[in-house]
Design an enzyme around this catalytic site. Structure first.
Site, PDB file in Angstrom:
ATOM      1  N   CYS A  78       9.374   4.181 -14.153  1.00 24.95           N
ATOM      2  CA  CYS A  78      10.432   3.204 -13.908  1.00 24.95           C
ATOM      3  C   CYS A  78      10.659   2.314 -15.126  1.00 24.95           C
ATOM      4  CB  CYS A  78      10.062   2.340 -12.710  1.00 24.95           C
ATOM      5  SG  CYS A  78      11.466   1.435 -12.014  1.00 24.95           S
TER       6      CYS A  78
ATOM      7  N   ASP B 192       3.359  -1.983  -3.907  1.00 30.66           N
ATOM      8  CA  ASP B 192       3.162  -2.567  -5.231  1.00 30.66           C
ATOM      9  C   ASP B 192       2.283  -3.800  -5.096  1.00 30.66           C
ATOM     10  OD1 ASP B 192       3.454  -3.060  -7.929  1.00 30.66           O
ATOM     11  OD2 ASP B 192       5.564  -3.642  -7.832  1.00 30.66           O
TER      12      ASP B 192
END
Length: 230
Positions: free
Chosen positions: A8, A131
């Protein structure tokens, strides 16, 4: 064990090529102005065209309104929308319906209590991204280079569609996989030489570490007996 790998926060042709050549399954572009990884819609379109057909394209947004989301969908034509803000379960469901794209919803994890909402979000999102919660005072919802106690995930339903993120790099990702048996892995800061600066060598090493991982069957059987459905 096949692990889905997502890189990402890509912003250059060189680093995108490194991710694609190394075998990334998903590539993410960030549309959050405060992030050092942020790209414009037009820049993301150019990069998405480079990746299309080679990896799934993910647009990372943070509490974005419908008009801004529509502009990204029209210009970039992503395969996924990643919602990395404080979007409610109802908002995730609304975005999924409105745009007709798979949704990846990020949830911040620091302690066991943070797992409480997983079931509700899993019912409306196509995949979750677990996360680490940002450190106190952080201005970014992700990409902060911190991890959480992976053993917190021991009780998850083994069939849960999720990706693990937060402080992962080539040096610790095999350990993370050994502990969690995560079906997907996401990295951003862990493959950078500086905030927002992706490093082709670190990208290649990270993906190689994942592809080279072999689970311990005894560990998998032990976890299967301990996990409960969320």
């Amino acid at each position: 064990m096949t692990v889905t790998v997502k890189i990402c926060g890509l912003s250059t042709e060189e680093t995108l090529d490194a991710a694609l050549d190394a075998g990334a399954d998903m590539v993410g572009f960030v549309f959050f102005p405060k992030s050092p990884r942020a790209v414009s819609n037009e820049r993301a379109r150019q990069l998405a065209d480079q990746a299309r057909g080679k990896a799934e394209i993910v647009a990372l947004t943070v509490d974005m309104d419908d008009a801004a989301l529509a502009a990204i969908v029209e210009t970039v034509r992503p395969d996924w929308l990643q919602l990395h803000g404080g979007e409610s379960v109802e908002r995730v469901a609304e975005i999924s319906r409105r745009f007709g794209l798979p949704v990846l919803k990020a949830l911040g994890i620091r302690e066991a209590a943070d797992l409480a909402g997983i079931g509700a979000y899993a019912a409306v999102a196509d995949r979750l991204l677990l996360d680490a919660k940002p450190p106190k005072g952080a201005t970014l919802p992700g990409g902060n280079g911190v991890s959480f106690d992976w053993h917190l995930l021991d009780a998850l339903d083994p069939g849960l569609a999720y990706m693990l993120s937060g402080g992962l790099d080539a040096g610790n990702v095999a350990q993370a996989l050994a502990v969690t048996q995560a079906p997907g892995i996401d990295a951003s800061s862990g493959v950078e030489s500086a905030p927002g600066i992706k490093d082709p060598d670190r990208i290649r090493a990270f993906i190689a570490a994942i592809r080279g991982f072999r689970p311990n069957p005894d560990h998998s059987r032990a976890l299967a007996g301990e996990r409960i459905s969320s």
